[in-house]
Scaffold this active site. Structure first.
Site, PDB file in Angstrom:
ATOM      1  N   HIS A   1       8.566  73.664  27.102  1.00 27.68           N
ATOM      2  CA  HIS A   1      10.008  74.083  26.126  1.00 27.68           C
ATOM      3  C   HIS A   1       9.247  73.910  24.940  1.00 27.68           C
ATOM      4  O   HIS A   1       8.436  73.206  24.515  1.00 27.68           O
ATOM      5  CB  HIS A   1      10.968  73.165  26.775  1.00 27.68           C
ATOM      6  CG  HIS A   1      10.724  71.674  26.779  1.00 27.68           C
ATOM      7  ND1 HIS A   1      10.013  70.983  27.184  1.00 27.68           N
ATOM      8  CD2 HIS A   1      11.856  71.729  25.443  1.00 27.68           C
ATOM      9  CE1 HIS A   1      10.409  69.980  26.506  1.00 27.68           C
ATOM     10  NE2 HIS A   1      11.893  70.095  25.581  1.00 27.68           N
TER      11      HIS A   1
ATOM     12  N   ASP B   1      11.066  66.458  31.353  1.00 24.94           N
ATOM     13  CA  ASP B   1      12.010  67.444  30.162  1.00 24.94           C
ATOM     14  C   ASP B   1      12.710  68.044  31.781  1.00 24.94           C
ATOM     15  O   ASP B   1      12.923  69.511  31.132  1.00 24.94           O
ATOM     16  CB  ASP B   1      11.913  68.279  29.183  1.00 24.94           C
ATOM     17  CG  ASP B   1      11.938  67.349  28.320  1.00 24.94           C
ATOM     18  OD1 ASP B   1      10.875  66.232  27.778  1.00 24.94           O
ATOM     19  OD2 ASP B   1      12.207  67.183  26.988  1.00 24.94           O
TER      20      ASP B   1
ATOM     21  N   ASP C   1      10.086  67.700  20.110  1.00 22.24           N
ATOM     22  CA  ASP C   1       8.942  66.887  20.319  1.00 22.24           C
ATOM     23  C   ASP C   1       8.013  67.529  21.280  1.00 22.24           C
ATOM     24  O   ASP C   1       7.149  66.602  22.059  1.00 22.24           O
ATOM     25  CB  ASP C   1      10.171  65.546  21.114  1.00 22.24           C
ATOM     26  CG  ASP C   1      11.234  66.021  22.245  1.00 22.24           C
ATOM     27  OD1 ASP C   1      10.904  66.885  22.023  1.00 22.24           O
ATOM     28  OD2 ASP C   1      10.828  64.661  22.942  1.00 22.24           O
ATOM     29  N   HIS C   2       7.502  68.332  21.431  1.00 25.20           N
ATOM     30  CA  HIS C   2       6.649  68.896  22.446  1.00 25.20           C
ATOM     31  C   HIS C   2       5.644  70.064  22.166  1.00 25.20           C
ATOM     32  O   HIS C   2       5.013  70.373  22.376  1.00 25.20           O
ATOM     33  CB  HIS C   2       6.988  69.844  23.860  1.00 25.20           C
ATOM     34  CG  HIS C   2       8.031  68.775  24.826  1.00 25.20           C
ATOM     35  ND1 HIS C   2       6.896  67.877  26.181  1.00 25.20           N
ATOM     36  CD2 HIS C   2       9.299  68.014  24.312  1.00 25.20           C
ATOM     37  CE1 HIS C   2       8.577  66.960  26.460  1.00 25.20           C
ATOM     38  NE2 HIS C   2       9.474  67.011  25.171  1.00 25.20           N
TER      39      HIS C   2
END
Length: 306
Positions: free
Chosen positions: A60, A209, A64-65
């Site tokens: 997603h 997540d 932070d990804h």
């Protein structure tokens, strides 16, 4: 097949913990799952051949990804590369990549192919494997991934071939490739007469997540390695529900129900120091005794199970 944890943290990087990213190496191909801040650092420290990354799978578009991806795109332009880089992710990933290229005025000397995922489907594959995306439940559209190999042919039995009077040589090779041949007596011999039962391939799953969903276990069932979010301990269950994340115990429940061979947790809340991660491990192991913790630059072998 082997997996390298490039970062295991969630929300914000820490001095000892980069953000979530996992590199999977399979037969010389490299596949990147998420690209949090610090991805390049771990790639260099592990001396991995980042220029051979052929596909990136994004869960997603929370920062932070994905904040490590622009650096990966620019880094790949520092070498001669003609093969396309495929990037998969939910809606907004194409906009993020295109905006980053424009704002940073990136020099890109290779094709980038971005494909957005709007429904569960097979997103990528080759002759003997495929990557499937499936829905998760987070505060933003999010997907999990499995990379699964097709079954391998059974083992060739040379003694059986000899007893059936098939001459050693090209005919043996044809039998191993599923073809029928005619032996020295003019009798047709089928591949099934000299080949063992098909052997299963390997399966890798990446889940992060998401709130706990029983459906996840069905998607990752039988994984040889499941990398799964275990962000919070039991005392933060209400916070996990509110933010649509999982506890370590919930991650272990998925591993148990999916009958995976190995499960290692990732995407820890920054509230836990490395020393405090043991509480997550203990709670997970109460449900799935084989549960493990990931750490930055940890390496997992994913062997064939004969």
């Amino acid at each position: 097949m082997e997996a390298f944890v490039l970062g295991c943290g969630g929300m914000m990087p820490l001095p000892y913990r980069h953000l979530t990213s996992v590199l999977l190496r399979r037969d010389g191909d490299l596949f990147l799952f998420d690209g949090g801040e610090g991805t390049q650092v771990s790639l260099r420290r592990l001396n991995l051949k980042w220029k051979k990354i052929s596909a990136i799978f994004v869960s997603h578009t929370h920062a932070d990804h994905v904040t490590g991806l622009p650096g990966i795109l620019m880094l790949s332009s520092q070498v001669e590369r003609s093969e396309p880089l495929y990037i998969f992710g939910p809606p907004k990933i194409a906009e993020y990549i295109e905006t980053s290229r424009k704002v940073l005025d990136m020099y890109i000397n290779y094709p980038i192919v971005v494909k957005e995922i709007t429904a569960p489907c097979t997103v990528f594959g080759g002759e003997d494997f495929y990557v499937r995306a499936f829905p998760l439940e987070h505060t933003k559209t999010c997907v999990g991934y499995t990379l699964e190999e097709l079954d391998r042919p059974g083992e060739f039995n040379p003694e059986a071939a000899a007893k059936l009077n098939v001459p050693r040589g090209p005919l043996w090779g044809q039998l191993q490739h599923g073809q029928s041949v005619t032996n020295a007596d003019g009798v047709e011999i089928t591949s099934a007469q000299v080949m063992g039962s098909p052997r299963s391939g390997r399966k890798f799953s990446f889940v992060t997540d998401t709130m706990y969903l029983p459906s996840i276990a069905k998607e990752v069932k039988g994984s040889d390695l499941l990398i799964c979010e275990g962000m919070f301990a039991d005392d933060c269950l209400d916070q996990a529900k509110e933010k649509k994340h999982m506890t370590a115990r919930q991650a272990a429940t998925i591993a148990r129900d999916a009958q995976v061979r190995r499960m290692a947790m990732i995407h820890y809340s920054p509230r836990y120091t490395d020393r405090e991660l043991d509480v997550l491990l203990r709670q997970a192991q109460e449900v799935y005794p084989q549960a493990e913790l990931t750490r930055d630059r940890m390496h997992f072998e994913i062997p064939y199970i004969e």
